[in-house]
Write a protein that holds these residues in place. Structure first.
Motif, PDB file in Angstrom:
ATOM      1  N   ARG A 194       0.846  -1.211   0.000  1.00 31.09           N
ATOM      2  CA  ARG A 194       0.000   0.000   0.000  1.00 31.09           C
ATOM      3  C   ARG A 194       0.877   1.255   0.000  1.00 31.09           C
ATOM      4  NH1 ARG A 194      -5.495   1.239   0.531  1.00 31.09           N
ATOM      5  NH2 ARG A 194      -5.318   3.458   0.416  1.00 31.09           N
ATOM      6  N   ASN A 227      -6.060  -6.948  -2.816  1.00 32.69           N
ATOM      7  CA  ASN A 227      -6.688  -6.019  -3.762  1.00 32.69           C
ATOM      8  C   ASN A 227      -7.807  -5.223  -3.072  1.00 32.69           C
ATOM      9  OD1 ASN A 227      -6.793  -5.033  -6.457  1.00 32.69           O
ATOM     10  ND2 ASN A 227      -8.693  -6.179  -6.778  1.00 32.69           N
ATOM     11  N   ASP A 228      -8.568  -5.932  -2.232  1.00 33.19           N
ATOM     12  CA  ASP A 228      -9.679  -5.280  -1.539  1.00 33.19           C
ATOM     13  C   ASP A 228      -9.163  -4.225  -0.550  1.00 33.19           C
ATOM     14  OD1 ASP A 228     -12.477  -5.369  -1.709  1.00 33.19           O
ATOM     15  OD2 ASP A 228     -12.611  -6.266   0.287  1.00 33.19           O
ATOM     16  N   LYS A 231      -8.426  -1.255  -2.285  1.00 35.63           N
ATOM     17  CA  LYS A 231      -9.658  -0.528  -2.628  1.00 35.63           C
ATOM     18  C   LYS A 231     -10.152   0.285  -1.429  1.00 35.63           C
ATOM     19  CE  LYS A 231     -11.362  -3.689  -6.205  1.00 35.63           C
ATOM     20  NZ  LYS A 231     -12.304  -4.763  -6.568  1.00 35.63           N
ATOM     21  N   GLY A 232      -9.463   0.124  -0.301  1.00 33.93           N
ATOM     22  CA  GLY A 232      -9.834   0.898   0.892  1.00 33.93           C
ATOM     23  C   GLY A 232     -10.727   0.132   1.846  1.00 33.93           C
ATOM     24  N   ARG A 233     -10.876  -1.183   1.622  1.00 34.69           N
ATOM     25  CA  ARG A 233     -11.735  -1.969   2.530  1.00 34.69           C
ATOM     26  C   ARG A 233     -10.878  -2.721   3.546  1.00 34.69           C
ATOM     27  NH1 ARG A 233     -14.526  -4.237  -2.313  1.00 34.69           N
ATOM     28  NH2 ARG A 233     -15.837  -2.579  -3.113  1.00 34.69           N
ATOM     29  N   LYS A 237      -8.765   0.445   6.083  1.00 35.77           N
ATOM     30  CA  LYS A 237      -9.453   1.493   5.294  1.00 35.77           C
ATOM     31  C   LYS A 237      -8.442   2.319   4.467  1.00 35.77           C
ATOM     32  CE  LYS A 237     -13.678   0.913   7.238  1.00 35.77           C
ATOM     33  NZ  LYS A 237     -13.552  -0.511   7.538  1.00 35.77           N
ATOM     34  N   ASP A 240      -8.988   4.434  -2.476  1.00 34.75           N
ATOM     35  CA  ASP A 240      -8.948   3.336  -3.457  1.00 34.75           C
ATOM     36  C   ASP A 240      -7.772   3.558  -4.416  1.00 34.75           C
ATOM     37  OD1 ASP A 240      -9.260   1.505  -5.430  1.00 34.75           O
ATOM     38  OD2 ASP A 240     -11.373   1.921  -5.839  1.00 34.75           O
ATOM     39  N   HIS A 242      -6.243   0.699  -5.892  1.00 35.98           N
ATOM     40  CA  HIS A 242      -5.952  -0.655  -6.385  1.00 35.98           C
ATOM     41  C   HIS A 242      -5.480  -0.660  -7.842  1.00 35.98           C
ATOM     42  CE1 HIS A 242      -9.890  -0.606  -8.331  1.00 35.98           C
ATOM     43  NE2 HIS A 242      -9.537  -1.709  -8.958  1.00 35.98           N
ATOM     44  N   SER A 243      -5.934   0.350  -8.627  1.00 35.65           N
ATOM     45  CA  SER A 243      -5.579   0.316 -10.057  1.00 35.65           C
ATOM     46  C   SER A 243      -4.073   0.554 -10.269  1.00 35.65           C
ATOM     47  CB  SER A 243      -6.400   1.348 -10.832  1.00 35.65           C
ATOM     48  OG  SER A 243      -6.137   2.613 -10.280  1.00 35.65           O
ATOM     49  N   GLU A 273     -11.379  -8.969 -12.731  1.00 32.28           N
ATOM     50  CA  GLU A 273     -10.606  -7.865 -12.105  1.00 32.28           C
ATOM     51  C   GLU A 273      -9.548  -7.419 -13.111  1.00 32.28           C
ATOM     52  OE1 GLU A 273     -11.121  -6.495  -9.132  1.00 32.28           O
ATOM     53  OE2 GLU A 273     -12.587  -7.937  -8.365  1.00 32.28           O
ATOM     54  N   ARG A 406     -13.501 -11.085  -0.919  1.00 31.04           N
ATOM     55  CA  ARG A 406     -13.350  -9.703  -0.473  1.00 31.04           C
ATOM     56  C   ARG A 406     -13.649  -9.704   1.025  1.00 31.04           C
ATOM     57  NH1 ARG A 406     -18.455  -5.825  -1.393  1.00 31.04           N
ATOM     58  NH2 ARG A 406     -17.708  -5.287   0.687  1.00 31.04           N
TER      59      ARG A 406
END
Ligand code: FAD
Length: 456
Positions: A194, A227-228, A231-233, A237, A240, A242-243, A273, A406
């Motif tokens: 991250r 990946n999740d 995405k901020g999950r 937190k 996002d 992930h891309s 995905e 997820r």
């Protein structure tokens, strides 16, 4: 509206828990057994080698099946590790310490524990040698040594490389000490990915070996949950991003999971995905940790893949004590693993020897769920063997593989040799909150309190 949804959710969980129906397998055994709970009054010495999931689950069942037998469990571990919990520990939902309990606290009454290791088996003389007590003879032997990791089989890697140079392996654990460094290392690895993605684009490579692996869904869990998180999950937190991360999952086999129906559904889900790609039949041969390049053998051709972060699922094999003994298969698909009949679990050459759990080295079925199903078969078959009767029960290849797609969603992939074998009449390829909640909140309790006691 919200309240009634929560109430429904709690009610459903309660019903499932009461039914004893959890992610380690359904409430009803999938094994072909009359479930007559037969027992034998015969006197005999039954030795169980290995006190992990399979050894402990079978010990309490054998205690009931053979009330007059002397049951000896040989295993060096003071602590018992709940290995499935390593995934939730890695994503920060469990503490590592939640996944261990002292061996004596789960040892069934009436089972004698020898805290030592088996050095070798001598089935010709119905004996084995331990590191402290020396020779131990048995009337019946149940081999439950699990499997060991072979990081050294990958050139340039080895255990000491894990946790350094952006390399993680969630699997890394020590079933003797009851520790699981892999969770802590992977937790940090997620954070480092991250952090790097905050600064620019990142390439993450995950590799699975060509050998059978325990916890078949673990690489997919890491892929989807990492990946999740990006995405901020999940518990951390955040924005996002992930891309910015491209994931490549390289599998030694040509499937994501060993059941065609689930494999098809999961391949579709992975393909959906746009930052995921897959390489099949790619076997990791070496890692250049300085250049961050992994070299695979793909159909005999060398292929280099560069990465920023690498997760390795290690090749797995039977422990030396089994591999170097007459109990191991010496040819064919299961070379080096326990040479047993896959249905009765009895050794092909030595009728007073049985095998259970990961030691069987089945490509599909190195799971706690499979071990639990096999323990039911073993209970009936040991009782019959004591009476010198034909073995009544058969293991049909049942396994259950949770795939966390997820945070809050999970596919519970239950299957056997014939394909899908779901406990519930629901589309088994659909991720559901109920499986996630049961897995996260109930499964570990069920494991230590019911499965280890042979009660489900
Ligand atoms: C990260 C991870 C996630 C997983 N997730 C799941 C899941 O969600 N669901 C599921 O069903 N399964 C899961 N599994 C797989 C499951 O934990 C194993 O399949 C299961 O523990 C196998 O049981 P076993 O008794 O064969 O081996 P183990 O539980 O590994 O036990 C082997 C035992 O043998 C002992 N031993 C080893 N060598 C010797 C020796 N020479 N002498 C005496 N004793 C010895 C060890 O100390 C240990 O106690 C997961 C595994 C991992 C690592």
């Amino acid at each position: 509206m919200k309240r009634s949804f929560d109430a429904d959710r709690r009610e459903a969980l309660k019903k499932l828990a009461v039914g004893g129906t959890l992610a380690f397998g359904g409430s009803l055994p999938a094994a072909e057994t009359k479930l007559s709970m037969p027992s034998s009054k015969k006197r005999a010495r039954i030795v169980i080698a290995g006190g992990g999931t399979a050894g402990m689950a079978v010990a309490s069942r054998i205690r009931r099946a053979a009330p007059n037998a002397e049951i000896v469990l040989i295993s060096p571990n003071d602590m018992h590790l709940y290995q499935p919990g390593q995934v939730f520990a890695a994503v920060g939902l469990y503490r590592d310490s939640d996944n261990v309990q002292p061996t004596p606290s789960i040892l069934p009454d009436g089972v004698r524990w020898l805290k030592e290791s088996v050095l070798f088996f001598d089935p010709e003389s119905s004996s084995l040698k331990c590191d402290r007590s020396g020779k131990i003879v048995y009337d019946f032997l149940i081999v439950a040594l699990g499997c060991e990791y072979d990081y050294e089989a990958i050139d340039g890697l080895g255990i000491s490389a894990i946790g350094r140079n952006s390399i993680a392996s969630l699997y890394l654990n020590d079933t003797v000490k009851g520790s699981a460094k892999g969770s802590e290392i992977t937790r940090k690895w997620f954070g480092d990915i991250r952090e790097s993605a905050d600064k620019g684009s990142v390439k993450v490579l995950l590799s699975d070996p060509a050998t059978p692996v325990k916890g078949e869904g673990v690489s997919l869990d890491i892929l989807f949950l990492c990946n999740d998180m990006l995405k901020g999950r999940g518990p951390r937190k955040g924005a996002d991003i992930h891309s910015k991360v491209k994931f490549t999952l390289a599998k030694g086999s040509d499937t994501l999971i060993g059941c065609r129906g689930y494999d098809k559904a999961l391949k579709k889900r992975v393909a959906a995905e746009n930052n995921f790609s897959t390489l099949f039949s790619h076997e990791l041969q070496s890692v250049d940790v300085d250049r961050k390049v992994a070299t695979f053998s793909a159909g005999g051709v060398r292929k280099e893949v560069s990465y920023d972060f690498l997760h390795v699922t290690p090749p797995m094999r039977a422990p030396d004590a089994l591999r170097d003994s007459p109990l191991a298969a010496y040819e064919g698909e299961h070379t080096g693993w326990f040479d047993g009949d896959e249905r009765t679990l009895r050794h092909k050459t030595y009728p007073n020897v049985f095998g259970i759990g990961d030691i069987l080295g089945r490509r599909s079925g190195m799971s706690g769920a499979a071990a639990r199903d096999q323990a039911i078969v073993m209970q009936d078959n040991i009782a019959a063997a004591l009476e010198d009767k034909p073995l009544p029960a058969k293991y049909l290849g049942y396994t259950a593989v949770p795939v966390r797609t997820r945070f809050g969603r999970e596919i519970l992939a239950e299957y056997d040799r014939n394909g899908f074998d779901p406990t519930f009449p629901l589309d088994p390829t659909e991720p559901r909150w109920i499986w996630w909640e049961m897995d996260l909140h109930l499964m570990r309790w069920v494991y230590f309190n019911l499965i280890m006691r042979g009660m489900m």
